[in-house]
Design an enzyme around this catalytic site. Structure first.
Site, PDB file in Angstrom:
ATOM      1  N   CYS A  84      37.933  41.354  49.659  1.00  0.00           N
ATOM      2  CA  CYS A  84      39.339  41.719  49.611  1.00  0.00           C
ATOM      3  C   CYS A  84      40.220  40.526  49.237  1.00  0.00           C
ATOM      4  CB  CYS A  84      39.757  42.285  50.958  1.00  0.00           C
ATOM      5  SG  CYS A  84      38.714  43.662  51.426  1.00  0.00           S
ATOM      6  N   GLU A  85      39.974  39.988  48.067  1.00  0.00           N
ATOM      7  CA  GLU A  85      40.736  38.863  47.534  1.00  0.00           C
ATOM      8  C   GLU A  85      40.710  39.016  46.024  1.00  0.00           C
ATOM      9  OE1 GLU A  85      42.012  35.805  48.686  1.00  0.00           O
ATOM     10  OE2 GLU A  85      41.770  36.487  50.749  1.00  0.00           O
ATOM     11  N   TYR A 112      25.130  24.345  46.857  1.00  0.00           N
ATOM     12  CA  TYR A 112      26.469  24.654  47.373  1.00  0.00           C
ATOM     13  C   TYR A 112      26.832  26.131  47.245  1.00  0.00           C
ATOM     14  CZ  TYR A 112      26.497  19.612  47.126  1.00  0.00           C
ATOM     15  OH  TYR A 112      26.152  18.301  47.277  1.00  0.00           O
TER      16      TYR A 112
HETATM   17  C1  LIG Z   1      27.677  15.270  48.587  1.00  0.00           C
HETATM   18  C2  LIG Z   1      27.041  13.951  48.644  1.00  0.00           C
HETATM   19  C3  LIG Z   1      25.904  13.693  47.870  1.00  0.00           C
HETATM   20  C4  LIG Z   1      25.315  14.701  46.920  1.00  0.00           C
HETATM   21  O1  LIG Z   1      26.168  15.078  45.899  1.00  0.00           O
HETATM   22  P1  LIG Z   1      25.582  15.956  44.695  1.00  0.00           P
HETATM   23  O2  LIG Z   1      26.769  16.221  43.848  1.00  0.00           O
HETATM   24  O3  LIG Z   1      25.003  17.190  45.294  1.00  0.00           O
HETATM   25  O4  LIG Z   1      24.530  15.128  44.037  1.00  0.00           O
HETATM   26  C5  LIG Z   1      25.303  12.465  47.995  1.00  0.00           C
HETATM   27  N1  LIG Z   1      25.784  11.519  48.846  1.00  0.00           N
HETATM   28  C6  LIG Z   1      26.867  11.742  49.601  1.00  0.00           C
HETATM   29  C7  LIG Z   1      27.335  10.681  50.504  1.00  0.00           C
HETATM   30  C8  LIG Z   1      27.530  12.952  49.530  1.00  0.00           C
HETATM   31  O5  LIG Z   1      28.623  13.152  50.269  1.00  0.00           O
END
Ligand SMILES: *Cc1c(COP(=O)(O)O)cnc(C)c1O
Length: 463
Positions: free
Chosen positions: A391-392, A421
Site C-alpha cells: 500500500c505505497e 541487501y
Molecule cells: C557495508 C559495508 C561493507 C560492504 O559493502 P558492499 O557494498 O556490500 O561491498 C564493507 N565494510 C563495511 C565497514 C561496511 O559498512
C-alpha cells in the site's frame, strides 16, 4: 534524465515518458550473463534454469516470491576474491549483505573471513561454526552487551568507531582479562558511490573518526595508551556500488599517510590496513564491474606505492566485499498478477512481492532489470514498471524495463542481482511473509532460509 530518449518498439506509447532506461535489448529472450548468476541459462523449452533446474519447477516447489541463490556461483566468487588477494591479504565477507548459517559454512569452507555488525549477525556466525578469530565486529553503536559477547567469543578484531567505544571495548577486555585486537575506523574525507566519488561529502556522516582536525590521530593515541587494546591497524570504508578505483586511491593514500604519522609520533608501524568494501556489481547491462583480480592488483599497487613513498613496511591489506560476492548470485522470482497499460505512459506489472522483499528501489532509486523467465516470447517489447502489492505508490521493484507485450497474469518474471541487501533488508510491511532463500546447486535445490508463515507473525504478536 533518459539515456536513450526514444527506444524503438513500444506498444503503449507513441512517445516514451521520461525515465532512466536504455533501449530494449535486440532480443528480450537473451539473458545478459553480466546480470545473471553463472549457472543461469534457458532450456530447450525457453524456460530459465539455474543449477540445472527450471523456474517452473522451482516455483511449484518453493512458491513465489522467492530468492534463488546459485551456490556454486557464490563459492566461485569467494574463491576468486581469496585467490586474487592471495595469502598476504584477508578477504572479509560483509555479512550484512546476506547472512545465513549455510552462507557462513560456505565462507568457512572457501577460506573467507566474516564481518558482522550486530549481535544477531555474530550469533549466526558463531552458531554456524565460523572461528571467532576470523570474525570482525563493526558498527557505530555496538551495545556493551554486544561488545561483551564479541570479546568473550574472542573475535579477531573489533573495529572501533568512536571515542566512547575505545573506552568501552578496553573496559570490557580488561574485565575479561584479554588484550583485544582492534582497528580504528577513520573517515578519510572521500565518499564514493556509483560512477563518481565526492571528496566534499566527507566528515558529515555517522561512521568513523575523521582524519581531519587530527581526530583520528587522537583516537590512535588513546588506543595505543590502553593496555587492554592491541591496536593492529586502521580501517576505511568509502561507500557502495563503486566502479571507479579513484576513491580507493585517495583513501589508501590518506590511510598510509596516517600510518606514517603514527610511526613518526609513536615509533610503531601498525601492521594492518583495511580498505573496506563497496565494490560495484552489474544490476543492468549498463554496469561494468571489475574482476576481483583487477581490484586486488589496483589496491595492492596503490598501497605498496604509497608505503614505499612513506618508507613504511607494506601492511597486511584486508577488504570487505559484500555485494560483490552475494549480489550477482541470486534472483527473485515473482508471478505476474495484474497488468495495467496506461496509455501514453507505461504498463504497470504487479507481482506477488514488492518493497517488502526489495526495498532498494524505493530506498535509493536502485536500478534493476527484469525478464520473462517461464517462457520465451517473440512479441514486441513494452515499457513496464514492475510494482509490488503493498500500500505505497513508491512500492516499485523495477522502475523502467522492457518485457514482451504478450505478458500475461501467471507468467513468471525474475529480477536478477538481488542477492545483496534484499532478503537482509526485507520487512513484514502489510504483514507480508518474507520470502525464502533457496540454494540451488548441481540439480538440487534446498531451502536455507524458509518462508515466513502466518504462525510466525502471530507468534510475535503476544497481545
Ligand atoms: C557495508 C559495508 C561493507 C560492504 O559493502 P558492499 O557494498 O556490500 O561491498 C564493507 N565494510 C563495511 C565497514 C561496511 O559498512
Amino acid at each position: 534524465m533518459s539515456r536513450s530518449a526514444h527506444p524503438a518498439g513500444p506498444r503503449h506509447a507513441d512517445v516514451l515518458p521520461e525515465g532512466h532506461y536504455s533501449a530494449p535489448a535486440a532480443d528480450l529472450n537473451v539473458l545478459d550473463e553480466k546480470v545473471w548468476s553463472r549457472t543461469v541459462t534457458r532450456d530447450a523449452d525457453g524456460a530459465l534454469t539455474v543449477g540445472g533446474i527450471a523456474v517452473a519447477r522451482l516455483a511449484e516447489e518453493f512458491g513465489t516470491p522467492a530468492y534463488f541463490l546459485d551456490e556454486s556461483d557464490f563459492r566461485a566468487r569467494c574463491r576468486a576474491w581469496a585467490d586474487a588477494f592471495g595469502a598476504d591479504a584477508d578477504v572479509f565477507y560483509a555479512g550484512k549483505a546476506f547472512l545465513s548459517r549455510a552462507v557462513v559454512r560456505w565462507l568457512k569452507e572457501e577460506g573467507l573471513n566474516l564481518d558482522v555488525c550486530s549481535g544477531g549477525e555474530l550469533t549466526t556466525a558463531l552458531d554456524a561454526g565460523m572461528p571467532a578469530e576470523r570474525i570482525a565486529f563493526h558498527g557505530n553503536n555496538k551495545t556493551v552487551a554486544e561488545i561483551e559477547r564479541a570479546v568473550e567469543a574472542g573475535v579477531g578484531r573489533i573495529v572501533l568507531d568512536s571515542f566512547q567505544e575505545i573506552v568501552r571495548v578496553a573496559h570490557v577486555a580488561r574485565r575479561h582479562g584479554v588484550r583485544q585486537r582492534v582497528q580504528i575506523r577513520v573517515t578519510v574525507g572521500v565518499e564514493a558511490h556509483t560512477h563518481e566519488f565526492i571528496a566534499t561529502a566527507h566528515e558529515d556522516q555517522k561512521f568513523g573518526i575523521a582524519l581531519a582536525d587530527g581526530q583520528a590521530a587522537e583516537a590512535v593515541r588513546r588506543g595505543l595508551a590502553l593496555d587492554a587494546l592491541e591496536l593492529v591497524g586502521v580501517h576505511s570504508h568509502i561507500g557502495s556500488q563503486i566502479f571507479d578505483m579513484a576513491g580507493f586511491e585517495v583513501s589508501a593514500r590518506r590511510v598510509v599517510q596516517l600510518l606514517a604519522e603514527i610511526r613518526d609520533e609513536h615509533g610503531v608501524e601498525l601492521p594492518e590496513i583495511d580498505l573496506g568494501g563497496g565494490l560495484g556489481i552489474a544490476y543492468t547491462s549498463d554496469d561494468d564491474p571489475r574482476e576481483p583480480h583487477e581490484i586486488a592488483k589496483a589496491l595492492t599497487d596503490i598501497v605498496s606505492r604509497e608505503c614505499e613513498a612513506a618508507k613504511l613496511r607494506t601492511p597486511r591489506i584486508s577488504v570487505e566485499p559484500g555485494r560483490a560476492i552475494v549480489g550477482p548470485t541470486a534472483f527473485t522470482l515473482y508471478e505476474v498478477g495484474t497488468i495495467k497499460p496506461l496509455e501514453g505512459l507505461r504498463t504497470y506489472v504487479s507481482v506477488d512481492g514488492g518493497m517488502s522483499d526489495n526495498i532498494r528501489t524505493a530506498l535509493y532509486d536502485a536500478e534493476y532489470t527484469v525478464a520473462l523467465v517461464s517462457r520465451t516470447s517473440d512479441a514486441e517489447p513494452m515499457l513496464v514498471r514492475v510494482v509490488g502489492k503493498h500500500c505505497e505508490s513508491g512500492d516499485i521493484v523495477v522502475k523502467d524495463a522492457f518485457l514482451p507485450a504478450d505478458l500475461a497474469p501467471g507468467d513468471l518474471i525474475a529480477v536478477p542481482a538481488t542477492g545483496a541487501y534484499c532478503r537482509s533488508m526485507a520487512s513484514n510491511y502489510n504483514h507480508a511473509l518474507r520470502p525464502p532463500v533457496v540454494a540451488v546447486r548441481d540439480g538440487e535445490a534446498r531451502v536455507i532460509v524458509r518462508r515466513e508463515t502466518e504462525e510466525d507473525l502471530l507468534r510475535l504478536d503476544v497481545g
